[in-house]
Design a protein around this motif. Sequence first.
Motif, mmCIF file in Angstrom:
data_model
loop_
_atom_site.group_PDB
_atom_site.id
_atom_site.type_symbol
_atom_site.label_atom_id
_atom_site.label_comp_id
_atom_site.label_asym_id
_atom_site.label_seq_id
_atom_site.Cartn_x
_atom_site.Cartn_y
_atom_site.Cartn_z
ATOM 1 N N ILE A 91 51.473 16.414 36.785
ATOM 2 C CA ILE A 91 52.445 17.158 35.970
ATOM 3 C C ILE A 91 51.828 17.531 34.626
ATOM 4 N N ALA A 92 51.099 16.605 34.014
ATOM 5 C CA ALA A 92 50.473 16.861 32.717
ATOM 6 C C ALA A 92 49.484 18.017 32.806
ATOM 7 N N HIS A 93 48.697 18.063 33.876
ATOM 8 C CA HIS A 93 47.756 19.166 34.043
ATOM 9 C C HIS A 93 48.503 20.496 34.180
ATOM 10 N N GLY A 94 49.593 20.488 34.956
ATOM 11 C CA GLY A 94 50.378 21.704 35.107
ATOM 12 C C GLY A 94 50.970 22.175 33.783
ATOM 13 N N VAL A 95 51.473 21.231 32.990
ATOM 14 C CA VAL A 95 52.051 21.574 31.688
ATOM 15 C C VAL A 95 50.978 22.108 30.747
ATOM 16 N N LEU A 96 49.778 21.539 30.798
ATOM 17 C CA LEU A 96 48.671 22.040 29.981
ATOM 18 C C LEU A 96 48.395 23.508 30.277
ATOM 19 N N TYR A 97 48.330 23.852 31.551
ATOM 20 C CA TYR A 97 48.073 25.241 31.930
ATOM 21 C C TYR A 97 49.206 26.156 31.474
ATOM 22 N N LEU A 98 50.450 25.712 31.656
ATOM 23 C CA LEU A 98 51.591 26.530 31.240
ATOM 24 C C LEU A 98 51.610 26.739 29.726
ATOM 25 N N LEU A 99 51.298 25.677 28.977
ATOM 26 C CA LEU A 99 51.256 25.795 27.519
ATOM 27 C C LEU A 99 50.179 26.779 27.085
ATOM 28 N N LEU A 100 49.020 26.705 27.705
ATOM 29 C CA LEU A 100 47.930 27.616 27.346
ATOM 30 C C LEU A 100 48.322 29.069 27.609
ATOM 31 N N ILE A 101 48.954 29.308 28.755
ATOM 32 C CA ILE A 101 49.389 30.667 29.070
ATOM 33 C C ILE A 101 50.425 31.151 28.059
ATOM 34 N N ALA A 102 51.401 30.288 27.740
ATOM 35 C CA ALA A 102 52.456 30.665 26.791
ATOM 36 C C ALA A 102 51.888 30.901 25.399
ATOM 37 N N ILE A 103 50.924 30.091 24.988
ATOM 38 C CA ILE A 103 50.305 30.268 23.673
ATOM 39 C C ILE A 103 49.551 31.590 23.603
ATOM 40 N N CYS A 104 48.842 31.919 24.674
ATOM 41 C CA CYS A 104 48.115 33.195 24.701
ATOM 42 C C CYS A 104 49.075 34.377 24.643
ATOM 43 N N ILE A 105 50.194 34.285 25.360
ATOM 44 C CA ILE A 105 51.171 35.373 25.363
ATOM 45 C C ILE A 105 51.799 35.547 23.985
ATOM 46 N N THR A 106 52.219 34.435 23.366
ATOM 47 C CA THR A 106 52.835 34.552 22.032
ATOM 48 C C THR A 106 51.808 35.019 20.996
ATOM 49 N N GLY A 107 50.559 34.574 21.134
ATOM 50 C CA GLY A 107 49.519 35.059 20.227
ATOM 51 C C GLY A 107 49.319 36.562 20.355
ATOM 52 N N TYR A 108 49.356 37.036 21.588
ATOM 53 C CA TYR A 108 49.242 38.475 21.838
ATOM 54 C C TYR A 108 50.411 39.226 21.204
ATOM 55 N N ILE A 139 59.310 35.712 15.345
ATOM 56 C CA ILE A 139 59.767 34.834 16.421
ATOM 57 C C ILE A 139 58.586 34.320 17.231
ATOM 58 N N ALA A 140 57.676 35.230 17.589
ATOM 59 C CA ALA A 140 56.494 34.820 18.355
ATOM 60 C C ALA A 140 55.641 33.846 17.552
ATOM 61 N N GLY A 141 55.609 34.034 16.227
ATOM 62 C CA GLY A 141 54.818 33.147 15.378
ATOM 63 C C GLY A 141 55.350 31.724 15.364
#
Length: 203
Positions: A91-108, A139-141
């Motif tokens: 579960i932790a590995h899955g959450v890590l990947y999801l967080l990375l994707i979400a961070i990249c999207i909000t950064g974009y 909001i994204a920030g």
Amino acid sequence: MQSRNSKTHYGWVAVTLHWLMAPAIIGMFVLGWWMVDLSYYDPWYRQGPSIHKSIGILLLILLVARLVWRWLNVSPAPEPAPRWQQQAASIAHGVLYLLLIAICITGYLISTADGRAIEVFNWFSVPATLQGLENQEDIAGVVHEWLAWTLIGLVALHALAAFKHHFVNKDNTLRKMLGKQPSKAETDALQHATNGKHLTQTP
């Protein structure tokens, strides 16, 4: 070291992707934390965010490559541990990947809120495809910052768990991600455990 993963260790591709991303994630957090306090007249006021955005795009590319490679490969068998620990790790590995994707999207979304493309070290640019949303940058920030703190906390736990496996449990969890080849005794033990599992499952 072979390129593909096996049941006993990771191949050099997975190892390289992991150790390219790990310091990049930590470095991005430190850079982001530092640059928010820069004043308008600081020489790094524009350079810092530019580097942050460029590395962020490259990190997203590495993340996609890692997920594709993970999907195409087997994963090394986990070390013996209680079932709940194995599930928690998964579960932790899955959450890590999801967080990375979400961070990249909000950064974009932060970087393209004004309609400008992201220049990646002047090598190529990523166009703004979604802009003009109400309070998009603000909001994204906020979301980006909270996600980043959550990610770095989970990364710290991930590192502590790896050290615990290595120094306390004295198993091969960390050695696998360092690309260490298993010994013959380890390979034989895994084969024995696998055969035993198959035997117990035979009707």
